[in-house]
Write a protein that holds these residues in place. Structure first.
Motif, PDB file in Angstrom:
ATOM      1  N   LYS A   1     -59.272 -21.031  72.938  1.00  0.00           N
ATOM      2  CA  LYS A   1     -60.227 -21.830  72.697  1.00  0.00           C
ATOM      3  C   LYS A   1     -61.757 -21.506  73.509  1.00  0.00           C
ATOM      4  O   LYS A   1     -61.471 -21.116  74.639  1.00  0.00           O
ATOM      5  CB  LYS A   1     -59.983 -23.320  73.308  1.00  0.00           C
ATOM      6  N   TYR A   2     -62.880 -21.437  73.010  1.00  0.00           N
ATOM      7  CA  TYR A   2     -64.280 -21.407  73.632  1.00  0.00           C
ATOM      8  C   TYR A   2     -64.912 -22.629  73.245  1.00  0.00           C
ATOM      9  O   TYR A   2     -65.033 -22.775  72.006  1.00  0.00           O
ATOM     10  CB  TYR A   2     -64.681 -20.010  72.906  1.00  0.00           C
ATOM     11  N   ASP A   3     -65.476 -23.229  74.276  1.00  0.00           N
ATOM     12  CA  ASP A   3     -66.362 -24.154  74.255  1.00  0.00           C
ATOM     13  C   ASP A   3     -67.664 -23.895  74.834  1.00  0.00           C
ATOM     14  O   ASP A   3     -67.687 -23.852  76.091  1.00  0.00           O
ATOM     15  CB  ASP A   3     -65.636 -25.450  74.764  1.00  0.00           C
ATOM     16  N   SER A   4     -68.662 -23.862  74.071  1.00  0.00           N
ATOM     17  CA  SER A   4     -70.171 -23.326  74.641  1.00  0.00           C
ATOM     18  C   SER A   4     -70.541 -24.527  75.372  1.00  0.00           C
ATOM     19  O   SER A   4     -71.753 -24.403  76.102  1.00  0.00           O
ATOM     20  CB  SER A   4     -71.062 -23.038  73.602  1.00  0.00           C
ATOM     21  N   HIS A   5     -69.971 -25.853  75.327  1.00  0.00           N
ATOM     22  CA  HIS A   5     -70.543 -26.920  75.836  1.00  0.00           C
ATOM     23  C   HIS A   5     -69.683 -27.610  77.000  1.00  0.00           C
ATOM     24  O   HIS A   5     -70.270 -28.150  77.995  1.00  0.00           O
ATOM     25  CB  HIS A   5     -70.944 -28.223  74.772  1.00  0.00           C
TER      26      HIS A   5
END
Length: 361
Positions: A136-140
């Motif tokens: 998972k990548y979450d920019s926020h």
């Protein structure tokens, strides 16, 4: 996910030169356990997750309240906050977060997590390299409030921790494997030059000269911002005088600048074989000669790579230009983050050598 058009290609193999190449300098690193009672940072954009935050992130990603984090260990990192989370079922995950608010970043480091995510997804799709899988990548960052990258855990000890215990044959085997891995990395090509986040957004450059000079100017401005003493005029003049050699590079290749850093190479403690490659925050699309490992590769490294680049003519000029860039980055980084343990005197010697060589050509 939209990827730039990639074509797997192989450089023609030529007879390897058996010249001597300098070895790498390595420094031991250690892991530091994080306390489950440590508080999160008051800065929401760059929070330092505590134990409960890490468990919450993982439960949210997998959408399960039954997942239990038994231990969260803070790993040593040069810039990013990295945690090893051990779960109750025996598996482990890596959580990577931005630097905390007290850490200064260079301009090219601003998009590191995004770069690592895109690079790892590309490598998992187009190669068989032993790299982590992006979960998972979450920019926020959602409720956590800070961007994060959650990855699979690749087993092994860092080469920097084991290097002094390796025999010559064991080290040669590792170097040979690294050479083959760098060959695979640099076989990937894109349609534009430049930093990964720009290339994937189709905002890269059409020429390597333009892309590289932008990278160099970026770090020079970083140094100027901190009033670092380096020969700015000489760097700009001599690199500019030889910059036409950069036009010899017509196809953007994947360049992982830190791939052979001993802290980014994982080794099995028993077999002494490479088990994984980590640390892909500093990846660009450009000249394969700029890839990590090539400048100071051992003879065994180039056996694995398949060829030893001829150090003459335009190739030599490009290598000196890249030495100038790397040395300038190291000097600037040392002033931004003195705790890195960078040998600034060695970096300055490399910079002086490269500029003197360029001046005589």
């Amino acid at each position: 996910m939209h990827l730039p058009p990639l074509d797997v290609a192989v450089y023609p193999v030529v007879t390897m030169s058996h010249g001597r190449h300098g070895g790498r300098s390595v420094r031991p690193s250690s892991a530091v356990s994080s306390s489950s009672s440590s508080s999160t940072s008051s800065q929401p954009r760059v929070a330092s997750p505590d134990f409960s935050s890490i468990q919450k992130i993982i439960r949210n990603v997998f959408r399960s309240s039954k997942i239990t984090v038994q231990q969260a260990e803070r790993l040593q990192g040069r810039l990013y906050q990295v945690y090893l989370a051990r779960l109750a079922d025996g598996s482990s995950l890596i959580l990577k977060c931005p630097p905390n608010y007290t850490t200064r970043s260079l301009r090219h480091e601003k998009h590191g997590l995004e770069t690592e995510r895109k690079t790892l997804e590309t490598l998992r799709e187009y190669t068989q390299l032993p790299v982590p899988q992006v979960i998972k990548y979450d920019s926020h960052g959602g409720s956590f409030g800070s961007p994060f990258l959650l990855m699979s855990h690749v087993p092994g000890r860092r080469l920097s921790e084991l290097s002094s215990y390796l025999s010559a044959s064991e080290r040669n085997a590792i170097d040979r494997a690294l050479g083959a891995y760098v060959r695979t990395l640099s076989s990937l090509s894109a349609t534009q030059f430049g930093m990964t986040h720009r290339v994937f957004a189709k905002k890269g450059s059409s020429s390597w000269r333009e892309a590289f000079l932008a990278l160099l100017e970026s770090v020079l401005r970083d140094a100027e911002d901190m009033l670092v003493t380096v020969p700015y005029d000489s760097i700009r003049y001599y690199v500019g005088r030889h910059s036409h050699f950069l036009d010899e590079v017509t196809e953007p290749r994947l360049v992982a600048l830190n791939v052979c850093d001993p802290q980014n190479v994982l080794v099995d403690e028993e077999t002494k074989q490479v088990t994984g490659l980590i640390g892909f925050t500093n990846v660009i699309w450009g000249d394969a000669l700029m890839s990590g490992g090539i400048t100071d590769g051992s003879e065994a490294f180039f056996e694995g790579f398949g060829e030893c680049p001829a150090r003459t003519g335009g190739v030599k000029s490009r290598q000196l230009i890249y030495t100038t860039y790397r040395a300038t980055v190291q000097i600037a980084a040392q002033h931004y983050r003195p705790h890195l343990g960078i040998d600034e005197l060695e970096a300055r010697r490399s910079l002086t050598y490269a500029l003197n060589e360029l001046a005589q050509m």
